[in-house]
Each structure stands twice: as structure tokens, then as C-alpha cells.
Design a protein around this motif. Sequence first.
Motif, short mmCIF file in Angstrom:
data_model
loop_
_atom_site.label_atom_id
_atom_site.label_comp_id
_atom_site.label_asym_id
_atom_site.label_seq_id
_atom_site.Cartn_x
_atom_site.Cartn_y
_atom_site.Cartn_z
N VAL A 1 20.23 -22.87 45.53
CA VAL A 1 19.16 -22.59 46.43
C VAL A 1 18.08 -21.70 45.57
CG1 VAL A 1 18.41 -20.91 48.20
CG2 VAL A 1 20.27 -22.39 48.44
N HIS A 2 18.70 -20.81 44.54
CA HIS A 2 18.06 -19.92 43.84
C HIS A 2 16.93 -20.94 42.84
CE1 HIS A 2 21.44 -20.77 40.82
NE2 HIS A 2 20.32 -20.43 39.70
N ALA A 3 17.62 -22.23 42.43
CA ALA A 3 16.79 -23.13 41.67
C ALA A 3 15.60 -23.74 42.50
CB ALA A 3 17.76 -24.51 41.06
N LEU A 4 15.90 -24.13 43.69
CA LEU A 4 14.95 -24.51 44.71
C LEU A 4 13.87 -23.60 44.92
CD1 LEU A 4 17.36 -26.69 47.06
CD2 LEU A 4 15.81 -27.42 45.26
N SER A 5 14.03 -22.32 44.84
CA SER A 5 13.20 -21.35 45.07
C SER A 5 11.96 -21.08 44.25
CB SER A 5 13.78 -19.81 44.98
OG SER A 5 14.12 -19.63 43.66
N LEU A 6 12.10 -22.29 43.04
CA LEU A 6 11.03 -22.24 42.10
C LEU A 6 10.16 -23.29 42.52
CD1 LEU A 6 12.97 -21.83 38.90
CD2 LEU A 6 11.92 -20.13 40.18
N ALA A 7 10.43 -24.05 43.68
CA ALA A 7 9.50 -25.40 43.88
C ALA A 7 8.06 -25.09 44.40
CB ALA A 7 10.36 -26.13 45.09
N GLY A 8 7.26 -25.80 43.99
CA GLY A 8 5.87 -25.70 44.00
C GLY A 8 5.13 -26.87 44.79
N ASN A 9 4.02 -26.97 44.82
CA ASN A 9 3.31 -28.03 45.44
C ASN A 9 3.57 -29.28 44.90
OD1 ASN A 9 2.23 -26.59 47.61
ND2 ASN A 9 0.22 -26.49 46.63
N GLY A 10 3.80 -29.39 43.48
CA GLY A 10 4.09 -30.82 42.71
C GLY A 10 5.58 -31.13 43.50
N LEU A 11 6.68 -30.56 43.75
CA LEU A 11 7.81 -31.11 44.20
C LEU A 11 7.47 -31.70 45.70
CD1 LEU A 11 10.92 -31.82 43.79
CD2 LEU A 11 11.42 -29.54 44.83
N LEU B 1 -7.89 -29.97 50.30
CA LEU B 1 -7.40 -28.20 50.25
C LEU B 1 -5.86 -28.47 50.38
CD1 LEU B 1 -8.73 -25.55 52.75
CD2 LEU B 1 -6.19 -26.29 52.84
N ARG B 2 -5.18 -27.52 49.64
CA ARG B 2 -3.83 -27.39 49.63
C ARG B 2 -3.45 -26.10 49.80
NH1 ARG B 2 -3.17 -30.97 44.04
NH2 ARG B 2 -3.91 -33.21 45.13
N LEU B 3 -2.25 -25.65 50.53
CA LEU B 3 -1.70 -24.43 50.68
C LEU B 3 -0.40 -24.20 49.90
CD1 LEU B 3 -2.50 -23.96 54.62
CD2 LEU B 3 -3.92 -23.24 52.51
N ASP B 4 -0.11 -23.04 49.24
CA ASP B 4 1.06 -22.63 48.66
C ASP B 4 1.14 -21.34 49.02
OD1 ASP B 4 3.37 -22.97 47.68
OD2 ASP B 4 2.61 -23.45 45.63
N HIS B 5 2.49 -20.77 48.92
CA HIS B 5 2.84 -19.33 48.91
C HIS B 5 3.28 -18.75 47.53
CE1 HIS B 5 2.32 -20.16 53.29
NE2 HIS B 5 2.17 -18.73 52.95
N SER B 6 2.88 -17.76 47.09
CA SER B 6 3.63 -17.01 45.89
C SER B 6 5.09 -16.46 46.23
CB SER B 6 2.71 -15.76 45.41
OG SER B 6 3.23 -15.13 44.39
N SER B 7 5.76 -16.96 45.50
CA SER B 7 7.41 -16.60 45.90
C SER B 7 7.48 -15.28 45.69
CB SER B 7 8.30 -17.42 44.87
OG SER B 7 9.56 -17.09 44.86
#
Length: 369
Positions: free
Chosen positions: A210-220, A331-337
Motif C-alpha cells: 500500500v505504501h508504494a501505491l500511495s505514490l500513484a498519480g494521474n499517470g497511473l 481539466l484533470r483533478l489530483d490531490h497532494s498526498s
Amino acid sequence: MSAFRTHGRGHLNGPAVVIGTGLLGTSIGLGLRGRGVSVFLSDPSPTNQAVAVDIGAGLPLSRLGDEQPELVVVAAPPDVTADVVERSLADYPAATVVDIASVKAGILADLRGRGVDLSRYVGTHPMAGREKSGPVAARGELFTSMPWVVCPSEETSPAALEAARALATDLGAMVTQFGAEEHDQAVALVSHLPQVMSSLVASRLQGTPVHALSLAGNGLRDVTRIAASDPTLWVQILGGNAGQLVDILHGVREDLNRLIGTLEDPTAPGARLDLAQLISEGNAGQSRIPGKHGGPPQAYSWLTVLVDDRPGQIARLLTEIGEIGVNLEDLRLDHSSGQNVGMVELSVLPNKHDLLIEALNDRGWRVLQ
């Protein structure tokens, strides 16, 4: 009842029969009802049919009585589409029968092999959908501004082709005409290959910490979005168009083997050039995808605006962009981890990029170029 915009009357007079009340069949019913066309629904699943009736997509087929439909839409799974088309042509001798399956050549060949009179049959494929399935996910405007391919055969009558085109036009779609083989070649590349590649990438995430997946951004997220699609439906689609897809996958395998060979010795002479060339080939292919509203490809400029993660901030941002007078292309949305900050990525025409940055900065927004 489902809410949808009511339009003026279109080309179809009705009544129309829709066989299959999944996402697409129910959406067709809702769209036609919105244009004042009488729709009657049938589905092997009593529950699906009841839900479609309840949300306003039409009445049960039993209510049709002796009235003859103008059009029958077969929205059945691909592996039984030919059976349902053949039965519908026999049951409704005055109706045009269209199907909306996502593969066309195999169904046409099957019907022709059975000796079916194809003059009233037209294969079609609305290029629309959602990750959700079933009648509850249906929308009357699902097809608005989306491509809808019609694939008449040599036997198709002009009247049947006109009815098939009218169905798509009445639902707000953009009609295009392909041969059945040509259609299957095209969708293998632009639809079926992306689904396969998305699913393959997403499958590598199984068992990932899970800690690796927490780095996922819009690309993935972008690459794997369609991996959430219905497996049962895609088994039928991929099986029905396997020949066309395999040819493309052979080419992908060659590219993967080339990439693997290069990365096994990334400092070898020519390796960096080969990597750059591979990425550049992707650039060239991506640039050929039609732009907004199906027009020619258009290069856009991107900027990112940081917004507080609280109600109303995105709405305020979009309102102020409208006041500035700049039209958004995407338009795209993302959140800062780990932070209560959202990132809104905006795409605009290049000649509006600097203007928008300056205007947003003046209004107190935090803009990243």
C-alpha cells in the motif's frame, strides 16, 4: 424517474423495441423517450427490465400489443446477437433491425451463413459507455456528440440504412459509416488494445504494498481507468475480434522485446538513442489523435492550480476562469498526498496560457507552470 433533457422530435416516429436493458439499451430507451418516441423493452432478466421501466426508458414489450414497431434495437451480448437479430427479423417483418454490438464482421457473416434476409438489418456500434454497467447507470444523453458507426452490408436497403442513421442522429451522436471488417480493424486498435493494455498494467498492481501505491498519480490513474470494465463483456468482445487484435498485439510484442533488449544493457552504444526513439514514436502517434470535437490534432498548454481541499473551491476557480474569458480545453483533478490541497490541471490554447497564469495570480490563486 431518471432526469434527462427533452428535445424536439427527431427522425424516428416509433414505436421502437429495445431488446436488452443494460447500460446501452436502457440509455437508448431513455434518449428516444426524451424525443417523444414510444419505446418497448425486453430483457431475459426480469429485474433489469423492471429497473429500466421504472427509470422511464420504456414500457414492457407485452404492452406493444398488435402494433408493429418501426425499429428494433438489439442490445444483447455479442455472443447471442446474431440469434436475437434473426429472431427479431422474423417477429417484426416490417421493422428495421439494428444491433449495437462492438464487433461487426462475425455477426454479419453468421447471419449471412444462416440465409437470413439482410435487407432490413444494419449492424451499428455506438462508441459510448461508462465504467458502470446495468440499467441504473443509463443516461439519456450518453451518446451526445459521441461517434456512432453504422456498417451496412451489400444487402442493406436504403430505407434500413436511413432508419439506422436516424437512430444515431436522434440520440445526438455523430454518425460515421464503415464496412464491417474496416470497423473491426479500427476498434481493435482504438478500443480493444487500450483495454488490454490497461488491464495488463493494472494486473501488475496486485500484491503491491500500500505504501508504494500511495505514490500513484494521474499517470497511473489515467492508464488503468478502463481496467475497471466488466470482465464478462470483454471476454466476448475480445473473443469476437481476436483475429484483428492479435495482429496488433504481435506488433506490440515486437516493441516490448525491443525495449526489454535495450533496457537489459541501457549503457550500450545506441541504447539511449533507441529509448529516445521509442518515446518519440509514442509522441508521434499520440499527436495524431483527433482534437476537441473531432477536429485536427491541437497542441495545448497545461498549467496547474493549487486549491484548498474544501467545498466550493473548484467551482470558484472555474467561475473566475470564465470571468477572465479563457475557454478550457481539458481539466484533470489530483490531490497532494498527505496534504489538504488539490491540484487542478488545466489545458488551454497556447496563446491563452500566459494570460490565464497572470490573471489567476492577480486573483490570488497559486499557479504552477
